[in-house]
Design a protein around this motif. Sequence first.
Motif, PDB file in Angstrom:
ATOM      1  N   TYR A   1     -32.075  41.693 100.804  1.00  0.00           N
ATOM      2  CA  TYR A   1     -31.863  41.053  99.542  1.00  0.00           C
ATOM      3  C   TYR A   1     -33.476  41.396  99.516  1.00  0.00           C
ATOM      4  CZ  TYR A   1     -28.217  38.187  99.072  1.00  0.00           C
ATOM      5  OH  TYR A   1     -26.165  37.706  99.718  1.00  0.00           O
ATOM      6  N   PHE A   2     -33.279  41.750  98.316  1.00  0.00           N
ATOM      7  CA  PHE A   2     -34.607  42.356  97.433  1.00  0.00           C
ATOM      8  C   PHE A   2     -34.928  41.202  96.802  1.00  0.00           C
ATOM      9  CE2 PHE A   2     -33.447  46.220  99.447  1.00  0.00           C
ATOM     10  CZ  PHE A   2     -33.826  46.516 100.754  1.00  0.00           C
ATOM     11  N   LEU A   3     -35.959  41.008  95.969  1.00  0.00           N
ATOM     12  CA  LEU A   3     -36.183  40.198  95.141  1.00  0.00           C
ATOM     13  C   LEU A   3     -37.531  41.284  94.169  1.00  0.00           C
ATOM     14  CD1 LEU A   3     -36.835  36.914  94.526  1.00  0.00           C
ATOM     15  CD2 LEU A   3     -38.986  37.748  95.104  1.00  0.00           C
ATOM     16  N   ILE A   4     -36.093  40.915  93.037  1.00  0.00           N
ATOM     17  CA  ILE A   4     -36.981  41.872  91.504  1.00  0.00           C
ATOM     18  C   ILE A   4     -36.762  40.959  90.299  1.00  0.00           C
ATOM     19  CG2 ILE A   4     -34.989  43.928  92.467  1.00  0.00           C
ATOM     20  CD1 ILE A   4     -33.471  43.391  90.150  1.00  0.00           C
ATOM     21  N   GLU A   5     -37.826  41.756  88.919  1.00  0.00           N
ATOM     22  CA  GLU A   5     -37.569  40.487  87.862  1.00  0.00           C
ATOM     23  C   GLU A   5     -35.815  40.051  87.705  1.00  0.00           C
ATOM     24  OE1 GLU A   5     -40.381  42.107  85.031  1.00  0.00           O
ATOM     25  OE2 GLU A   5     -41.164  43.006  85.888  1.00  0.00           O
ATOM     26  N   TYR A   6     -35.918  38.991  86.620  1.00  0.00           N
ATOM     27  CA  TYR A   6     -34.166  39.312  87.195  1.00  0.00           C
ATOM     28  C   TYR A   6     -34.094  39.760  85.818  1.00  0.00           C
ATOM     29  CZ  TYR A   6     -30.077  35.990  86.104  1.00  0.00           C
ATOM     30  OH  TYR A   6     -28.903  35.024  86.198  1.00  0.00           O
ATOM     31  N   PRO A   7     -34.476  39.774  84.513  1.00  0.00           N
ATOM     32  CA  PRO A   7     -33.111  40.587  83.412  1.00  0.00           C
ATOM     33  C   PRO A   7     -32.793  41.347  83.725  1.00  0.00           C
ATOM     34  CG  PRO A   7     -35.641  39.296  82.486  1.00  0.00           C
ATOM     35  CD  PRO A   7     -35.674  39.390  83.484  1.00  0.00           C
ATOM     36  N   PHE A   8     -33.497  42.493  85.072  1.00  0.00           N
ATOM     37  CA  PHE A   8     -33.181  43.628  85.551  1.00  0.00           C
ATOM     38  C   PHE A   8     -31.530  43.184  86.128  1.00  0.00           C
ATOM     39  CE2 PHE A   8     -32.200  46.869  89.151  1.00  0.00           C
ATOM     40  CZ  PHE A   8     -32.610  47.916  88.462  1.00  0.00           C
ATOM     41  N   GLY A   9     -31.730  42.207  86.678  1.00  0.00           N
ATOM     42  CA  GLY A   9     -31.016  41.754  88.239  1.00  0.00           C
ATOM     43  C   GLY A   9     -29.495  41.531  87.247  1.00  0.00           C
ATOM     44  N   LYS A  10     -29.556  41.105  86.078  1.00  0.00           N
ATOM     45  CA  LYS A  10     -28.049  40.647  85.586  1.00  0.00           C
ATOM     46  C   LYS A  10     -27.476  41.258  85.467  1.00  0.00           C
ATOM     47  CE  LYS A  10     -30.692  37.022  82.617  1.00  0.00           C
ATOM     48  NZ  LYS A  10     -30.517  36.978  80.844  1.00  0.00           N
ATOM     49  N   ALA A  11     -26.784  42.656  85.549  1.00  0.00           N
ATOM     50  CA  ALA A  11     -25.798  43.571  85.540  1.00  0.00           C
ATOM     51  C   ALA A  11     -25.524  43.400  87.073  1.00  0.00           C
ATOM     52  CB  ALA A  11     -26.645  44.670  85.237  1.00  0.00           C
ATOM     53  N   HIS A  12     -26.594  43.251  88.196  1.00  0.00           N
ATOM     54  CA  HIS A  12     -26.203  43.432  89.115  1.00  0.00           C
ATOM     55  C   HIS A  12     -24.682  42.054  90.024  1.00  0.00           C
ATOM     56  CE1 HIS A  12     -26.421  44.218  94.119  1.00  0.00           C
ATOM     57  NE2 HIS A  12     -27.093  45.381  93.718  1.00  0.00           N
ATOM     58  N   GLN A  13     -23.981  42.908  90.758  1.00  0.00           N
ATOM     59  CA  GLN A  13     -22.766  41.887  91.231  1.00  0.00           C
ATOM     60  C   GLN A  13     -23.348  41.324  92.226  1.00  0.00           C
ATOM     61  OE1 GLN A  13     -19.549  44.122  93.444  1.00  0.00           O
ATOM     62  NE2 GLN A  13     -18.263  42.208  93.645  1.00  0.00           N
ATOM     63  N   GLU A  14     -24.436  41.113  92.927  1.00  0.00           N
ATOM     64  CA  GLU A  14     -24.790  39.991  93.972  1.00  0.00           C
ATOM     65  C   GLU A  14     -26.492  39.377  93.805  1.00  0.00           C
ATOM     66  OE1 GLU A  14     -23.191  38.771  96.850  1.00  0.00           O
ATOM     67  OE2 GLU A  14     -21.762  39.278  95.708  1.00  0.00           O
ATOM     68  N   CYS A  15     -26.794  38.782  92.556  1.00  0.00           N
ATOM     69  CA  CYS A  15     -27.552  38.603  92.073  1.00  0.00           C
ATOM     70  C   CYS A  15     -27.647  37.258  91.653  1.00  0.00           C
ATOM     71  CB  CYS A  15     -27.658  38.978  90.874  1.00  0.00           C
ATOM     72  SG  CYS A  15     -28.981  38.602  89.194  1.00  0.00           S
ATOM     73  N   VAL A  16     -29.221  36.565  92.244  1.00  0.00           N
ATOM     74  CA  VAL A  16     -28.741  35.313  92.532  1.00  0.00           C
ATOM     75  C   VAL A  16     -30.744  35.127  92.131  1.00  0.00           C
ATOM     76  CG1 VAL A  16     -29.316  33.094  94.460  1.00  0.00           C
ATOM     77  CG2 VAL A  16     -27.726  35.188  94.581  1.00  0.00           C
ATOM     78  N   PRO A  17     -30.314  33.903  90.912  1.00  0.00           N
ATOM     79  CA  PRO A  17     -31.681  33.739  90.285  1.00  0.00           C
ATOM     80  C   PRO A  17     -32.583  33.090  91.324  1.00  0.00           C
ATOM     81  CG  PRO A  17     -30.156  33.023  89.228  1.00  0.00           C
ATOM     82  CD  PRO A  17     -29.462  33.194  90.467  1.00  0.00           C
ATOM     83  N   ALA A  18     -34.023  33.510  90.709  1.00  0.00           N
ATOM     84  CA  ALA A  18     -35.493  32.764  92.466  1.00  0.00           C
ATOM     85  C   ALA A  18     -35.753  32.268  90.908  1.00  0.00           C
ATOM     86  CB  ALA A  18     -35.252  33.889  93.006  1.00  0.00           C
ATOM     87  N   TYR A  19     -36.198  30.552  91.108  1.00  0.00           N
ATOM     88  CA  TYR A  19     -37.115  30.368  89.845  1.00  0.00           C
ATOM     89  C   TYR A  19     -38.735  30.270  90.957  1.00  0.00           C
ATOM     90  CZ  TYR A  19     -34.783  27.672  87.174  1.00  0.00           C
ATOM     91  OH  TYR A  19     -34.189  27.810  85.321  1.00  0.00           O
ATOM     92  N   THR A  20     -39.756  30.999  89.251  1.00  0.00           N
ATOM     93  CA  THR A  20     -40.792  30.866  90.430  1.00  0.00           C
ATOM     94  C   THR A  20     -41.673  29.300  90.279  1.00  0.00           C
ATOM     95  OG1 THR A  20     -41.783  31.523  88.601  1.00  0.00           O
ATOM     96  CG2 THR A  20     -41.125  33.118  89.644  1.00  0.00           C
ATOM     97  N   VAL A  21     -43.128  29.529  91.202  1.00  0.00           N
ATOM     98  CA  VAL A  21     -43.671  28.051  90.819  1.00  0.00           C
ATOM     99  C   VAL A  21     -44.022  28.210  88.805  1.00  0.00           C
ATOM    100  CG1 VAL A  21     -45.441  26.527  90.901  1.00  0.00           C
ATOM    101  CG2 VAL A  21     -44.551  27.530  92.927  1.00  0.00           C
ATOM    102  N   GLU A  22     -44.332  28.958  88.919  1.00  0.00           N
ATOM    103  CA  GLU A  22     -44.342  29.211  87.282  1.00  0.00           C
ATOM    104  C   GLU A  22     -43.585  28.894  86.321  1.00  0.00           C
ATOM    105  OE1 GLU A  22     -46.253  31.291  83.375  1.00  0.00           O
ATOM    106  OE2 GLU A  22     -46.070  32.423  85.601  1.00  0.00           O
ATOM    107  N   ASP A  23     -42.267  28.665  86.442  1.00  0.00           N
ATOM    108  CA  ASP A  23     -40.671  28.655  85.987  1.00  0.00           C
ATOM    109  C   ASP A  23     -40.776  27.149  86.436  1.00  0.00           C
ATOM    110  OD1 ASP A  23     -40.372  31.703  85.835  1.00  0.00           O
ATOM    111  OD2 ASP A  23     -38.587  31.660  87.422  1.00  0.00           O
ATOM    112  N   MET A  24     -40.724  26.423  87.699  1.00  0.00           N
ATOM    113  CA  MET A  24     -40.632  25.282  87.376  1.00  0.00           C
ATOM    114  C   MET A  24     -41.521  24.241  86.954  1.00  0.00           C
ATOM    115  SD  MET A  24     -39.538  24.981  91.421  1.00  0.00           S
ATOM    116  CE  MET A  24     -40.424  26.120  92.195  1.00  0.00           C
TER     117      MET A  24
END
Length: 125
Positions: free
Chosen positions: A32-55
Motif C-alpha cells: 500500500y502507498f499513502l497518497i492524497e485522497y482526491p487522487f486516490g478516489k478513482a483507484h479500486q483499492e482505495c482506503v481513506p485515511a484521516y490525518t490528526v488535522e482531519d479529526m
Amino acid sequence: MKDLESMGIDTTDASLAWIGYFHSDGKTIERYFLIEYPFGKAHQECVPAYTVEDMVKKMPCYIPSREEGKLGYVLRLGAANPNQYFCAYEAIDNNTAPLMIQYGGSLIEAVFYIFKYIIALKLNH
C-alpha cells in the motif's frame, strides 16, 4: 477508518488514502502507498485515511460544562513525555479534572480514541 465506517461515519472527506497495488498475479495486493485522497478516489483499492488535522477539525474545540458556575472544557493535544502523547478536554478553570483524557504512543492514536468517543456520543444523542 474501518471503525469509523462501521459507526456509519462518511470518511470520504479524508485528506489521504492508502492505495493498494496488486502483485503481478493481479489478485493479491503487494503493498500500500499513502497518497492524497482526491487522487486516490478513482483507484479500486482505495482506503481513506484521516490525518490528526482531519479529526481535530471535526471535534468540538469547546464543550460547555453541565454544572452551573463551571466554564467548560477545551480541546488540548500534546506530548506528555518523549514517548507518550495525549488528547484531552481540559477544564478552563484548571480546578476541575479533565472531562476526558487519552494517552497513546502516538498523537494520532490518542486523538483517534477521543474522536471515536465524541462521534459515539453524537450518535447516541
